[in-house]
Design a protein around this motif. Sequence first.
Motif, short mmCIF file in Angstrom:
data_model
loop_
_atom_site.label_atom_id
_atom_site.label_comp_id
_atom_site.label_asym_id
_atom_site.label_seq_id
_atom_site.Cartn_x
_atom_site.Cartn_y
_atom_site.Cartn_z
N VAL A 275 0.85 -1.01 -0.55
CA VAL A 275 -0.04 0.05 -0.10
C VAL A 275 0.69 1.15 0.40
O VAL A 275 0.87 2.18 -0.44
CB VAL A 275 -1.24 -0.02 1.59
N LEU B 252 2.06 1.81 -3.64
CA LEU B 252 1.22 1.59 -4.03
C LEU B 252 0.93 3.21 -3.91
O LEU B 252 0.83 4.76 -6.02
CB LEU B 252 -0.30 1.49 -4.32
N TRP B 253 0.57 4.45 -2.84
CA TRP B 253 0.93 5.59 -2.81
C TRP B 253 1.56 6.03 -3.32
O TRP B 253 1.09 7.24 -3.34
CB TRP B 253 0.80 5.45 -1.35
N ALA C 95 3.26 5.70 -5.70
CA ALA C 95 3.45 5.66 -7.08
C ALA C 95 2.56 6.55 -7.31
O ALA C 95 2.75 7.78 -8.35
CB ALA C 95 3.40 3.95 -7.55
N ALA C 96 1.64 6.47 -6.89
CA ALA C 96 0.36 6.85 -7.58
C ALA C 96 0.96 8.10 -7.29
O ALA C 96 0.66 9.91 -7.93
CB ALA C 96 -0.71 6.98 -6.48
N SER C 97 1.20 9.27 -5.56
CA SER C 97 1.82 9.88 -5.56
C SER C 97 2.13 10.86 -6.33
O SER C 97 1.87 11.90 -6.89
CB SER C 97 1.75 10.11 -4.44
N LEU D 129 3.13 9.88 -9.85
CA LEU D 129 2.50 10.14 -11.35
C LEU D 129 1.74 10.98 -11.39
O LEU D 129 1.61 11.47 -11.91
CB LEU D 129 2.00 8.28 -11.27
N ALA D 130 0.71 11.01 -10.01
CA ALA D 130 -0.14 12.16 -9.83
C ALA D 130 0.06 13.37 -10.36
O ALA D 130 -0.50 14.53 -10.99
CB ALA D 130 -0.99 11.62 -9.13
N THR E 221 3.73 13.98 -11.37
CA THR E 221 4.29 14.62 -12.79
C THR E 221 2.69 14.81 -13.61
O THR E 221 3.38 15.56 -14.36
CB THR E 221 4.80 13.31 -12.99
N ALA E 222 2.05 13.98 -13.80
CA ALA E 222 1.16 14.14 -14.41
C ALA E 222 0.36 16.03 -14.76
O ALA E 222 -0.19 16.74 -15.86
CB ALA E 222 0.02 13.10 -14.50
N GLU F 107 3.31 18.15 -15.64
CA GLU F 107 3.12 18.39 -17.24
C GLU F 107 1.27 18.83 -17.86
O GLU F 107 1.24 19.93 -19.27
CB GLU F 107 3.17 16.96 -17.42
N ARG F 108 0.41 18.43 -17.00
CA ARG F 108 -1.16 19.25 -17.51
C ARG F 108 -0.74 20.65 -17.62
O ARG F 108 -1.03 21.48 -18.24
CB ARG F 108 -2.16 18.76 -17.12
N LEU G 12 -6.07 3.54 -5.21
CA LEU G 12 -4.69 3.65 -5.71
C LEU G 12 -3.64 3.35 -7.18
O LEU G 12 -3.19 4.12 -7.93
CB LEU G 12 -3.25 3.01 -4.32
N CYS H 29 -2.98 5.68 -10.65
CA CYS H 29 -1.32 5.09 -11.63
C CYS H 29 -2.06 4.84 -12.77
O CYS H 29 -1.43 5.28 -13.77
CB CYS H 29 -1.08 4.42 -10.87
N ALA I 216 -2.87 8.16 -14.40
CA ALA I 216 -1.65 9.35 -14.99
C ALA I 216 -0.45 8.94 -15.46
O ALA I 216 -0.52 9.13 -16.64
CB ALA I 216 -1.03 9.13 -13.22
N LEU J 260 0.07 10.31 -18.81
CA LEU J 260 1.71 10.67 -19.10
C LEU J 260 1.73 10.65 -20.78
O LEU J 260 3.14 10.59 -21.48
CB LEU J 260 2.56 10.43 -18.30
N PHE K 90 -6.28 12.36 -5.15
CA PHE K 90 -5.08 12.56 -6.09
C PHE K 90 -5.87 12.88 -6.97
O PHE K 90 -4.69 13.53 -7.99
CB PHE K 90 -4.47 10.83 -6.54
#
Lengths: 356, 573
Positions: free
Chosen positions: A14, A17-18, A20-22, A24-25, A27-28, A31-32, B35, B39, B42, B46, B207
């Motif tokens: 968990v 995942l948290w 990774a989600a942080s 990725l979200a 970064t996206a 970028e946006r 979660l 991912c 996102a 990307l 998120f």
Amino acid sequence: MIGRLRAVLVALVVIALWAAASVLARTAHHERVERAALAMAAGTAAVGAGRGTEAVALLRDAVALDPQRPEYRLALGKALFVVGRLEEAEPYVYEVLRRTPVDGESNLVLARILARQGNQAEAESAYYRAIYGRWSTAAQPLRRQARLELIALYRSQGATARLRAALLELSNAFPGDRELQLQAGRDLLAAGFADDAARQLRLIDERFADPGRAPVLLARAEFARRHYVEAYEASGRALVRLAADPEAAAIHALSARVLSLDPDQPRLSPARRAARLRALLTDVHRRLGACGEADGPEAARLLATLTRWLARRGSDVEVGRSLLQAAATRWATTCPAASETDAAGRVLTDLATDLP
Amino acid sequence: MTAPTDNPGPARAWRLDDAQRFLVLAVLIGVCTGLVVVCFHAAIELVDLSVRDTGRSSAMRILWPAIGAAAAALIVRAIPVAAGSGIVQTKSALYVSNGHIPFAGVPGKFVACVLSIGTGTPLGPEDPALLMGAGIASRLGRLFGLSQRSMRLIAPTGAAAGIAAAFNTPITGVLFVLEEVVAGFDAAVMGSIVLAAASAVVTSRLFLGESPLFSVPDVVPISQPGEVLVYVALGVAGGLFATAYVRMMSVLRYRLGAVRLPPAVGPLAAGLLVGVVALAWPDVLGTGYRAMDGALHSQYAWSTMATLAVVKCLVSGVAFGTGTPGGLFAPTLFLGVMLGGAFGGVAPWLPPGSQSAIVLAGMAAMFAGVFRAPMTAVFMAFELSGTAGSIVPAMIAATLAFLVARQLHPQSILDLVAEHEGANLPSARLARPDAPLHVEDAMAALPDSVVVLPALLDAAQVAAMLEASPATHGLAEAAGGRWLVAELDVLRPIAAEPSAWFALCQTSTPSSTANVQVVEPVYPDEWLDVALRQLARSPVVPVVSRLDGRRVVGVVTATDVRNAYGRVPVDRR
């Protein structure tokens, strides 16, 4: 023991995942947001350069990439308005207003859209919301623009009473802005509110060290009010400041001529009053004859009476005054209007208007 | 130093039973699924942004969807469980494999769909999210050793979390799983599904923010009778279009699936076709959310929206038919939005500002027609837009579209996909017409061979009644709402002794003693299976009224049951 290991393993998963989600979200999102800002800047530049369609595409991108920014939606709404796609522009502006109903600029854009669509009543409300809405310091000029556009709306509608109120509000709202004050005075005069215009322009003349063209406009307003003495004085002051101003010179000369013809001016000797009366009666007799007014029996009778009065040397001045009033009224109602530069015609028109 | 005690009390207090563990696990499933979906979203975004940066030339715009689809197809070839629609795997887990979904499907689906959807394949991320949720749930269930019954229900729980997180719509997630996956409102699974969906949405919102998927302009509620007619017509049109879409998908899936090609060639060709088509209509690429948002904001003329609907229908059909990974939710919503927008452009009687209402109604109609889940469709329109004004138009359009589509084509798109994958899974729509039976289907009126002995009678009165009765069996009320069943020859001597009769009437244990059976009565609306279980220990089972448990309305015997199964009732034929 195995149970604990499982719990630890799940907790680690968990956490991973948290994380990774942080990442990725974020970064996206970054970028946006960055791309949206770039698209917004390019779109705004395209609007400024008159490339409306390109601007719409860029701003649409900006909105799609960062839908949370109301300023992007407003910019898109404005660009769509510029290219004439009013139906498309409207929902974007309404969305911004749903979030910030008191936003001045959004209300201004909405008012423009509604006015262009012919929905004058809603446009008027939106203009008022814009005028009394919330504006950033940088956007204050647009608030003034909202007032000017509302005035233009009233003018196009022919709503004179509301136009007068809006113009007076405009002058009250920006007392230190000479150009705006002049604009208000000019518009009041053009709309036929000579009294208000004169009051407004006199204030400018008194308040500002350099009143600009206020004396000329004041002279015009006073002339329109038939206050020829004041018109003469104001145009004289204007000529002192603006020596070669043709309008001031024309008003100055015309008001001087009117004053020299008017038999009702105070402090005239009886002889001068009688002479002015005679000159005007002679003039109106000629005018009535020239425009074919001798044909009817009533007109013929009036002309005969005038002829008799003029033929006698010591005629009664009071009778002559009454005759002049009647002849001026007859002339004003039946003959073509006098030109702007016709001083005698002006005096006759004033006499006709003064009839109870 | 204190010696350790062996008292297990506190530890036992912390030990959860299976149902409690299932509920706790539902929250964990929701969090993990949320979660993963974050991912997933996102990563797709990307990839999409990177593709846009590099794919400005026409050649690259054609190539990117093909490259992405081919790469995704190769991943699916390496991990076969990542293939297909996630909904079929989830239903298989519920009905066939005791909740088991191979976990490899989760990363496989993740990567394959990121590549395909991110590069422009005109499919959606929602069904893959559903499979990922179900896969995560299945893995966690196995890890924590749930019972077989709980394991069967755990896949739908994860599926609800996946849908809820993908759309940011908790109610839609719950309803879709209940309508489509579980195919009914099972109270046993309801709590865990709701918990999982709610925790998934809460996690994803941390998120991705709280905004609905679409920012919808103000929805103008229905104000004139003429508008209702427009929504009725839209519902019928939605049903027809949905039927055409499902049939086209069926044809493409079977025809394209039958073509034998080297791996990834089919998706590559489909990707090239998508790329070429997207040169003229770029709005059909990817999920199409942006174009849907544009339609909600009156960005397109009605003719453009009609064209986009047809083009998207074709390209998504070809992509799905060739096996390119991706889901069907987003294309279906796209078609519905464009259908609604085009309809609104030509429909009379619509007041200004009703564009968003009719677009949302079109979306609901298409979803109801394609997936045959009308309740989900209505709540989806509400949740995706965040406006309650969309509910009534969506209800009208979705219900009619559902009825029309069901009339014209009995299978939903998911049934077709399952059939194509060789599975025959249960469905609420395809339920067998002659099963199962209720007690009322078998019960008979009280026959002369059975006499009911009212509880108010004393032993003497009972004895007198038994003497006079021509019946062979008697029914007497016992303690605890149960009934005694015995032959009259057995009851007569007992009734002759008041104390023995009183003692017998106090019996409540469901066991047979002294040739007297104690049975649970059944109600007319219960499954016949309940009565069958009672018949194992008693020749006659009383059927009592729900309003008055002392009133026997009939009986069920073994003969009655045989007769009931021997005939198919006319109204069930």
